[in-house]
Motif scaffolding. Structure first.
Motif, PDB file in Angstrom:
ATOM      1  N   SER A   1       0.842  -1.189   0.000  1.00 47.54           N
ATOM      2  CA  SER A   1       0.000   0.000   0.000  1.00 47.54           C
ATOM      3  C   SER A   1       0.881   1.245   0.000  1.00 47.54           C
ATOM      4  O   SER A   1       2.072   1.180   0.248  1.00 47.54           O
ATOM      5  N   GLN A   2       0.279   2.393  -0.253  1.00 49.82           N
ATOM      6  CA  GLN A   2       1.063   3.620  -0.378  1.00 49.82           C
ATOM      7  C   GLN A   2       0.636   4.610   0.683  1.00 49.82           C
ATOM      8  O   GLN A   2      -0.477   4.647   1.120  1.00 49.82           O
ATOM      9  N   TRP A   3       1.493   5.377   1.143  1.00 49.47           N
ATOM     10  CA  TRP A   3       1.239   6.647   1.791  1.00 49.47           C
ATOM     11  C   TRP A   3       2.533   7.430   1.905  1.00 49.47           C
ATOM     12  O   TRP A   3       3.563   7.008   1.423  1.00 49.47           O
ATOM     13  N   GLY A   4       2.467   8.567   2.527  1.00 50.63           N
ATOM     14  CA  GLY A   4       3.528   9.550   2.428  1.00 50.63           C
ATOM     15  C   GLY A   4       4.909   9.045   2.790  1.00 50.63           C
ATOM     16  O   GLY A   4       5.877   9.376   2.153  1.00 50.63           O
ATOM     17  N   GLU A   5       5.021   8.272   3.874  1.00 45.77           N
ATOM     18  CA  GLU A   5       6.349   7.880   4.320  1.00 45.77           C
ATOM     19  C   GLU A   5       6.874   6.664   3.592  1.00 45.77           C
ATOM     20  O   GLU A   5       8.021   6.291   3.738  1.00 45.77           O
ATOM     21  N   GLU A   6       6.063   6.019   2.786  1.00 44.22           N
ATOM     22  CA  GLU A   6       6.480   4.799   2.109  1.00 44.22           C
ATOM     23  C   GLU A   6       7.122   5.139   0.771  1.00 44.22           C
ATOM     24  O   GLU A   6       6.842   6.157   0.167  1.00 44.22           O
ATOM     25  N   ASN A   7       7.992   4.245   0.313  1.00 43.15           N
ATOM     26  CA  ASN A   7       8.566   4.409  -1.003  1.00 43.15           C
ATOM     27  C   ASN A   7       7.531   4.056  -2.052  1.00 43.15           C
ATOM     28  O   ASN A   7       6.522   3.418  -1.766  1.00 43.15           O
ATOM     29  N   LEU A   8       7.817   4.482  -3.267  1.00 44.31           N
ATOM     30  CA  LEU A   8       6.961   4.122  -4.386  1.00 44.31           C
ATOM     31  C   LEU A   8       6.868   2.601  -4.487  1.00 44.31           C
ATOM     32  O   LEU A   8       7.870   1.908  -4.500  1.00 44.31           O
ATOM     33  N   GLN A   9       5.649   2.075  -4.533  1.00 44.74           N
ATOM     34  CA  GLN A   9       5.430   0.645  -4.681  1.00 44.74           C
ATOM     35  C   GLN A   9       5.461   0.286  -6.166  1.00 44.74           C
ATOM     36  O   GLN A   9       5.197   1.122  -7.013  1.00 44.74           O
ATOM     37  N   ALA A  10       5.777  -0.960  -6.462  1.00 38.27           N
ATOM     38  CA  ALA A  10       5.866  -1.388  -7.853  1.00 38.27           C
ATOM     39  C   ALA A  10       5.183  -2.725  -8.042  1.00 38.27           C
ATOM     40  O   ALA A  10       5.347  -3.631  -7.218  1.00 38.27           O
ATOM     41  N   LEU A  11       4.386  -2.815  -9.108  1.00 31.32           N
ATOM     42  CA  LEU A  11       3.716  -4.055  -9.470  1.00 31.32           C
ATOM     43  C   LEU A  11       3.969  -4.335 -10.943  1.00 31.32           C
ATOM     44  O   LEU A  11       3.969  -3.404 -11.763  1.00 31.32           O
ATOM     45  N   SER A  12       4.160  -5.607 -11.275  1.00 32.48           N
ATOM     46  CA  SER A  12       4.366  -6.008 -12.664  1.00 32.48           C
ATOM     47  C   SER A  12       3.472  -7.209 -12.938  1.00 32.48           C
ATOM     48  O   SER A  12       3.563  -8.220 -12.236  1.00 32.48           O
ATOM     49  N   ILE A  13       2.562  -7.058 -13.921  1.00 36.19           N
ATOM     50  CA  ILE A  13       1.605  -8.128 -14.201  1.00 36.19           C
ATOM     51  C   ILE A  13       1.467  -8.333 -15.695  1.00 36.19           C
ATOM     52  O   ILE A  13       1.998  -7.555 -16.493  1.00 36.19           O
ATOM     53  N   GLN A  14       0.742  -9.360 -16.073  1.00 35.06           N
ATOM     54  CA  GLN A  14       0.468  -9.645 -17.484  1.00 35.06           C
ATOM     55  C   GLN A  14      -0.888  -9.069 -17.874  1.00 35.06           C
ATOM     56  O   GLN A  14      -1.813  -9.004 -17.052  1.00 35.06           O
ATOM     57  N   GLU A  15      -0.966  -8.654 -19.102  1.00 37.73           N
ATOM     58  CA  GLU A  15      -2.236  -8.142 -19.648  1.00 37.73           C
ATOM     59  C   GLU A  15      -3.348  -9.158 -19.414  1.00 37.73           C
ATOM     60  O   GLU A  15      -3.143 -10.356 -19.579  1.00 37.73           O
ATOM     61  N   GLY A  16      -4.499  -8.651 -19.025  1.00 35.67           N
ATOM     62  CA  GLY A  16      -5.634  -9.516 -18.765  1.00 35.67           C
ATOM     63  C   GLY A  16      -5.843  -9.836 -17.298  1.00 35.67           C
ATOM     64  O   GLY A  16      -6.953 -10.212 -16.890  1.00 35.67           O
ATOM     65  N   GLU A  17      -4.804  -9.700 -16.498  1.00 41.07           N
ATOM     66  CA  GLU A  17      -4.933  -9.957 -15.068  1.00 41.07           C
ATOM     67  C   GLU A  17      -5.675  -8.815 -14.393  1.00 41.07           C
ATOM     68  O   GLU A  17      -5.743  -7.697 -14.897  1.00 41.07           O
ATOM     69  N   ASP A  18      -6.216  -9.108 -13.228  1.00 41.30           N
ATOM     70  CA  ASP A  18      -6.826  -8.081 -12.387  1.00 41.30           C
ATOM     71  C   ASP A  18      -5.791  -7.632 -11.360  1.00 41.30           C
ATOM     72  O   ASP A  18      -4.899  -8.396 -10.976  1.00 41.30           O
ATOM     73  N   VAL A  19      -5.918  -6.384 -10.913  1.00 41.33           N
ATOM     74  CA  VAL A  19      -4.959  -5.874  -9.936  1.00 41.33           C
ATOM     75  C   VAL A  19      -5.675  -4.958  -8.958  1.00 41.33           C
ATOM     76  O   VAL A  19      -6.664  -4.297  -9.313  1.00 41.33           O
ATOM     77  N   THR A  20      -5.200  -4.954  -7.719  1.00 40.11           N
ATOM     78  CA  THR A  20      -5.726  -4.056  -6.693  1.00 40.11           C
ATOM     79  C   THR A  20      -4.575  -3.319  -6.041  1.00 40.11           C
ATOM     80  O   THR A  20      -3.575  -3.929  -5.662  1.00 40.11           O
ATOM     81  N   MET A  21      -4.730  -2.009  -5.941  1.00 32.05           N
ATOM     82  CA  MET A  21      -3.746  -1.156  -5.289  1.00 32.05           C
ATOM     83  C   MET A  21      -4.370  -0.551  -4.049  1.00 32.05           C
ATOM     84  O   MET A  21      -5.541  -0.157  -4.090  1.00 32.05           O
ATOM     85  N   ASN A  22      -3.599  -0.476  -2.986  1.00 31.98           N
ATOM     86  CA  ASN A  22      -4.133  -0.006  -1.716  1.00 31.98           C
ATOM     87  C   ASN A  22      -3.497   1.303  -1.277  1.00 31.98           C
ATOM     88  O   ASN A  22      -2.371   1.630  -1.653  1.00 31.98           O
ATOM     89  N   CYS A  23      -4.218   1.993  -0.450  1.00 32.35           N
ATOM     90  CA  CYS A  23      -3.787   3.298   0.034  1.00 32.35           C
ATOM     91  C   CYS A  23      -4.340   3.464   1.443  1.00 32.35           C
ATOM     92  O   CYS A  23      -5.510   3.164   1.680  1.00 32.35           O
ATOM     93  N   SER A  24      -3.499   3.926   2.350  1.00 32.58           N
ATOM     94  CA  SER A  24      -3.979   4.233   3.689  1.00 32.58           C
ATOM     95  C   SER A  24      -3.640   5.683   3.997  1.00 32.58           C
ATOM     96  O   SER A  24      -2.656   6.216   3.491  1.00 32.58           O
ATOM     97  N   TYR A  25      -4.462   6.316   4.793  1.00 39.60           N
ATOM     98  CA  TYR A  25      -4.250   7.721   5.108  1.00 39.60           C
ATOM     99  C   TYR A  25      -4.357   7.940   6.603  1.00 39.60           C
ATOM    100  O   TYR A  25      -4.978   7.158   7.321  1.00 39.60           O
ATOM    101  N   LYS A  26      -3.759   9.034   7.068  1.00 38.97           N
ATOM    102  CA  LYS A  26      -3.608   9.213   8.513  1.00 38.97           C
ATOM    103  C   LYS A  26      -4.602  10.188   9.115  1.00 38.97           C
ATOM    104  O   LYS A  26      -4.901  10.109  10.294  1.00 38.97           O
ATOM    105  N   THR A  27      -5.076  11.152   8.338  1.00 42.67           N
ATOM    106  CA  THR A  27      -5.960  12.161   8.910  1.00 42.67           C
ATOM    107  C   THR A  27      -7.335  12.073   8.270  1.00 42.67           C
ATOM    108  O   THR A  27      -7.500  11.574   7.166  1.00 42.67           O
ATOM    109  N   TYR A  28      -8.310  12.621   8.978  1.00 40.76           N
ATOM    110  CA  TYR A  28      -9.691  12.582   8.499  1.00 40.76           C
ATOM    111  C   TYR A  28      -9.806  13.230   7.127  1.00 40.76           C
ATOM    112  O   TYR A  28      -9.189  14.263   6.857  1.00 40.76           O
ATOM    113  N   THR A  29     -10.583  12.608   6.261  1.00 41.58           N
ATOM    114  CA  THR A  29     -10.825  13.193   4.954  1.00 41.58           C
ATOM    115  C   THR A  29     -12.259  12.936   4.547  1.00 41.58           C
ATOM    116  O   THR A  29     -12.865  11.957   4.968  1.00 41.58           O
TER     117      THR A  29
END
Lengths: 112, 115
Positions: free
Chosen positions: A1-29
């Motif tokens: 998952s991504q957020w401010g203090e984390e490094n850029l995440q990387a995913l490599s997949i084949q065409e046709g596959e499904d993918v899910t990316m996650n994100c967490s946040y610290k303050t109310y939005t």
């Protein structure tokens, strides 16, 4: 998952596959936005999901928001090589002024 | 609609020189944002105008960075005495309104390289 203090995440997949990316946040939005940025271009908004929505769909994209865990996800079904990009989540500021805060992003490479 | 226009697309300056970056928001959009993007820090907010008035410049390095919006059709970001750490892609974005639910449209960015 991504957020401010984390490094850029990387995913490599084949065409046709499904993918899910996650994100967490610290303050109310009240809103989470998902963006896609292709090489040499500025980010482009994909989906905006509000705090009173748990899920939002747009074509092959599906975003979810869980305010209790302060997390959001973006899923892409049946990926295409043209989905190769960096995907960011962003939250809105608080109060009367909107100041977006962006996650570090997930770099997605879809191989044809 | 040409979208948000940023010029120049690439700028190379020597250390200590001044750099001025230009942004033309989408016609009719009242909110303009500037961001800086680097590999290490990601996308960072710099400053925000609404109806040409500066609203929030909390992301701007105070001493050498300044931004203006003299009319509704363009905004400038000026960096004085550029330093190598200023090297980044500077992105401008506009929104139709100042509300947080309005879609934000980004320009292609200006890649600034300080030698």
């Amino acid at each position: 998952s991504q957020w401010g203090e984390e490094n850029l995440q990387a995913l490599s997949i084949q065409e046709g596959e499904d993918v899910t990316m996650n994100c967490s946040y610290k303050t109310y939005t009240t809103v989470v936005q998902w963006y896609r940025q292709k090489s040499g271009k500025g980010p482009a908004q994909l989906i905006l999901i509000r705090s009173n929505e748990r899920e939002k769909r747009s074509g092959r994209l599906r975003a979810t928001l869980d305010t209790s865990s302060q997390s959001s996800s973006l899923s892409i079904t049946g990926t295409l090589a043209t989905d190769t990009a960096v995907y960011f989540c962003a939250t809105a500021g608080s109060g009367g002024n909107y100041k977006p805060t962006f996650g570090k992003g997930t770099s997605l490479v879809v191989h044809p | 609609n040409a979208g948000v226009i940023q010029t120049p697309r690439h700028k190379v300056t020597g250390k200590g020189q001044e750099a001025t970056l230009w942004c033309e928001p989408i016609s009719g959009h009242s909110a303009v944002f500037w961001y800086r993007q680097t590999i290490v820090q990601g996308l960072e907010f710099l400053t925000y105008f609404r109806n040409q008035a500066p609203i929030d410049d909390s992301g701007m390095p105070k001493e050498r960075f300044s931004a203006q919006m003299p009319n509704q059709s363009h905004s400038t970001l000026k960096i004085q005495s550029t330093q190598p750490q200023d090297s980044a892609v500077y992105l401008c974005a506009s929104r139709r309104t100042g509300g947080r639910y309005a879609e934000q449209f980004f320009g292609p960015g200006t890649r600034l390289t300080v030698l």
